[in-house]
Design an enzyme around this catalytic site. Structure first.
Site, short mmCIF file in Angstrom:
data_model
loop_
_atom_site.label_atom_id
_atom_site.label_comp_id
_atom_site.label_asym_id
_atom_site.label_seq_id
_atom_site.Cartn_x
_atom_site.Cartn_y
_atom_site.Cartn_z
N ASP A 211 11.03 25.40 -33.17
CA ASP A 211 12.17 25.68 -34.04
C ASP A 211 11.67 25.55 -35.49
OD1 ASP A 211 14.90 25.94 -34.96
OD2 ASP A 211 14.82 23.78 -35.31
N CYS B 191 3.37 1.73 2.81
CA CYS B 191 4.63 0.99 2.67
C CYS B 191 5.64 1.81 1.88
CB CYS B 191 4.40 -0.34 1.95
SG CYS B 191 3.15 -1.40 2.69
N CYS C 170 0.84 -1.20 0.00
CA CYS C 170 0.00 0.00 0.00
C CYS C 170 0.87 1.24 0.00
CB CYS C 170 -0.95 0.01 1.21
SG CYS C 170 -0.09 0.20 2.79
#
Length: 778
Positions: free
Chosen positions: A464, A17, A14
């Site tokens: 560009d 953790c 989870c």
């Protein structure tokens, strides 16, 4: 200088953790930053090698109660992904087997519990309903079931429940204990405390029922509830593991593009021989043969033969790309038509495919800024839930008029079981994984969750010109013959191209290439002379030629008046006109330009549809730049700027509060790409530009940039939906489990229903993210 390492981590279930591991790593001296990804089960750490070693980082993770080990230094990106796929598949099979067995045992436990309903009662409303519905049937079919001794039934249920807890649910309890030893808590803590308390309560009721009878209580048991809760949570884990494998489908497809063997040419005493060798045996400089329909094994340059190669899996380009000697080919792409030989160049980790796989893995393991909210909540989530469960127990025990202990216990267990930090931990990473995979299918490599999130806010897109909006290669676009000229256009072109074969100027190269593409046979010039900044003169087939600008014509005494209007028109459109004189008389005008890509106009229309301002930055002269912008539909032009001028313009736009994306392909674009909020590099450009970009467009098609922005916006909507439902699920579910609806409606949530809801919440978040795979990104 900091180094970066990715460490596989096991045991995470989870968000709490991953948050705990990340905090531990970030506290380690020498660590500049850490990102622990629940979906990928990895920890990516940026650290100072002089202050901390990789082994110390592994020990830091292990000290938090989770498994960790360094990946093999010889393991390629392909092998690493294959190992992860095997581990995920094994995890799915394990969860599936345990869920099925636990579910079967749970159903049997419910059936065996029939006598208990008759003799001691069942407080769980769901169990009462289920047993009440099937009781008459079993009374008729299995009358002996109701005559079983109560203690024998309770003993059998206790043994069966203990077996399921120790086998199917073992990891819940072992991980919860590991977290406890390290002074922390996570989802396993909630499951272990909830089911463990229910089991111990039931054991006391089984072994010492007199303790309840003396207080006028029914010795209720929860054996079947514990088993079914574990079965439902495991079912959710299995669906979650299966869904995780689907989020990595795009990455897995890329890994599978790598062929296992290559057909090599070897020279022996008998001459050349062909042999099939493992891909690992191919060395730089080897000659490789590829036949129609085969995958190209490694990167290289064509030596002989011609073909069309399908590069769609890497670039998103739907049409096969023509290849001829001298062209580069990419390992993993498919040879469609002719056979050819080529020389192997980049191999292993340096190959295009391996670099793409690494970029995708890094991106999928990255963290989007929006994840920080979930991390903050996850850090305090479990302790808060345990506190709510204790408060729920006390409140029910004090306030309930009937069976207060039983009601208090059931409500507290329901609170512990329904709370789900998993959904919050999966809300953002699943969306990032699926979005980066979707991007790869479209020929877009997004380098991380941060770039994915920033792209949503882009308001100005800076382009560009050369190689981005235009083809990046001068091409003959027009030829206007003088009114009194009797020669055919191709005859004039052949003479001019023959003269220009001696020139090294880019415009001369465009003329020669154009003539050869038309199949014209070129001759050899005599008396060739290059006039710097003006043109060239010489003799071809006995004809005196002068090719160049108006100044060269004036020097040669040649009038340009007959074509002056045409020259002005061509120049106004951003083209470079060149006069052609043969034997002292004006013969024609050739126009050379860097043409706008076929896809650029459509891409710019899409930018406008997304509400973006489009600006073009270029070092070219203003007249040419404005002509290109006018034809392409670009809003504003900044011309005649050097690389530092491009950076300054981006800074100016940012100072106005605009979020700016820069798209470029050259070395001169790299500073601007790095300065922009989101740098998008054309993948066909230079390596420096690609490294500087946050997003890589694998083909020279500006439409991919529009796709990237649209994908970002769609992904951010999905992330917000995931986080909303993850939070709202807990905000609503926990109070309902605690009994908030009981005073008004008399409703209590069964612990079994709570476990089903918890399993569903994680699966729903992953399923919502998976919808991105089928999303139409226009």
């Amino acid at each position: 200088m900091n180094a970066s390492i990715r460490i596989p981590v096991s045991g995470m279930t989870c968000a709490a953790c991953s948050a705990r591991i990340q905090r531990a790593l970030e506290k380690q001296p020498g660590v500049a930053g850490a990102n622990v990804n629940l979906m990928m089960n990895t920890a990516t750490v940026s650290f100072d090698p002089s202050a901390v070693t990789p082994h110390q980082l592994v020990e830091t993770i292990r000290a938090t109660g989770y498994g960790a080990q360094l990946a093999s230094p010889d393991q390629s990106a392909f092998e690493e992904q294959e190992a992860r796929d095997r581990a995920t598949a094994e995890e799915f099979r394990d969860f599936k087997t345990k869920a099925i067995v636990s579910g079967i045992v749970g159903v049997i436990a419910m059936i065996i519990s029939m006598p208990l309903m008759s003799h001691i009662g069942i407080s769980d409303p769901l169990m009462r309903w289920a047993m009440g519905a099937v009781h008459p049937f079993f009374h008729q079919v299995f009358p002996w079931l109701l005559s079983l001794p109560i203690q024998a039934t309770m003993g059998a249920l206790m043994v069966a429940t203990l077996g399921v807890m120790l086998w199917a649910g073992r990891h819940f309890y072992s991980r919860a204990w590991a977290a406890f030893r390290h002074h922390s808590a996570d989802m396993n803590t909630l499951i272990a405390v909830g089911t463990g308390a229910a089991f111990l309560y039931s054991v006391v009721a089984t072994v010492a029922p007199s303790l309840f009878f003396r207080r006028g209580l029914t010795p209720d048991v929860y054996y079947e509830a514990v088993i079914i809760i574990i079965a439902l949570i495991l079912t959710g884990n299995a669906f979650e593991a299966r869904a995780k494998t689907r989020t990595a489908n795009a990455l897995r497809a890329l890994v599978r593009l790598q062929p296992k063997t290559a057909r090599l040419i070897r020279t022996s005493a008998e001459g050349e021989i062909e042999l099939d060798a493992p891909i690992e045996a191919v060395a730089t400089g080897d000659t490789v043969i590829v036949r129609p329909g085969e995958r190209i094994p490694v990167d290289g340059d064509l030596l002989s033969g011609e073909s069309a190669v399908d590069e769609s899996m890497l670039t998103g380009e739907s049409f096969p790309v023509a290849k001829k000697p001298g062209d580069a080919v990419i390992g993993g792409t498919i040879n469609r038509t002719g056979a050819f030989r080529y020389r192997a160049t980049t191999l292993g980790a340096d190959s295009v495919l391996a670099r793409i796989v690494k970029l995708m893995r890094d991106a999928q393991g990255s963290r989007a800024p929006i994840q920080k909210l979930a991390d903050r909540v996850s850090g305090i989530f479990v302790p808060v839930v345990i506190s709510i469960a204790i408060a729920t127990f006390v409140t029910w025990y004090v306030a309930a008029e009937q069976a207060p202990l039983v009601r208090a216990f059931a409500a507290a267990v329901a609170v512990l079981i329904i709370a789900c930090p998993c959904a919050m931990g999966l809300a953002v990473p699943t969306a990032v994984m699926v979005a980066t995979g979707k991007g790869a299918e479209l020929g877009i490599l997004i380098k991380g969750g941060e770039a994915l999130q920033r792209a949503r806010d882009i308001r100005t897109i800076v382009l560009d010109k050369t190689g981005t909006v235009t083809e990046g290669r001068p091409t003959v676009t027009d030829m206007v013959v003088a009114p009194d000229q009797s020669r055919a256009p191709d005859d004039i072109l052949r003479l001019v191209a023959s003269l220009e074969t001696m020139s090294e100027h880019p415009l001369a190269d465009a003329i020669v290439r154009h003539a050869r593409e038309r199949g014209l046979a070129l001759g050899s010039p005599n008396d060739f002379q290059s006039v710097t900044g003006r043109g060239a003169t010489g003799t071809v087939d006995g004809f005196a030629l002068v090719v160049g600008n108006a100044a060269l014509m004036a020097e040669s005494g040649i009038s340009t008046t007959p074509l002056a209007a045409e020259v002005e028109r061509l120049a106004a459109n951003g083209k470079t006109p060149m006069y052609v004189a043969i034997d002292g008389a004006l013969a024609a005008v050739l126009a050379v330009a860097d043409p706008i890509k076929d896809t650029s106009r459509e891409a710019i229309r899409r930018f406008h549809a997304l509400g973006l301002e489009v600006v073009m930055l270029t070092g070219d002269n203003r007249r040419t730049a404005e002509a290109v912008a006018r034809q392409a539909g670009i809003d504003r032009v900044v011309a005649e700027v050097l690389p530092e001028g491009k950076v300054a313009e981006i800074e100016r736009l940012q100072s106005e509060g605009k979020v700016v994306a820069m798209i470029g392909d050259g070395i001169n674009d790299a500073p601007a790409l790095a300065k922009a909020d989101v740098g998008m590099a054309i993948g066909t450009g230079t390596d420096i530009a690609v490294e500087a970009g946050d997003v890589v467009l694998m083909r020279g098609d500006l439409r991919a940039a529009a796709h990237a922005i649209a994908l970002s916006r769609r992904t951010m909507r999905t992330m917000k939906q995931n986080l909303f439902w993850a939070f709202i699920y807990n905000v609503i579910g926990i109070p309902v489990a605690a009994g908030a609806l009981y005073p008004a409606f008399g409703l209590l949530l069964s612990p079994i229903l709570a476990s089903a809801a918890m399993a569903f919440s994680s699966v729903s978040v992953v399923a919502n993210s998976l919808r991105l795979r089928g999303a139409r990104i226009a």
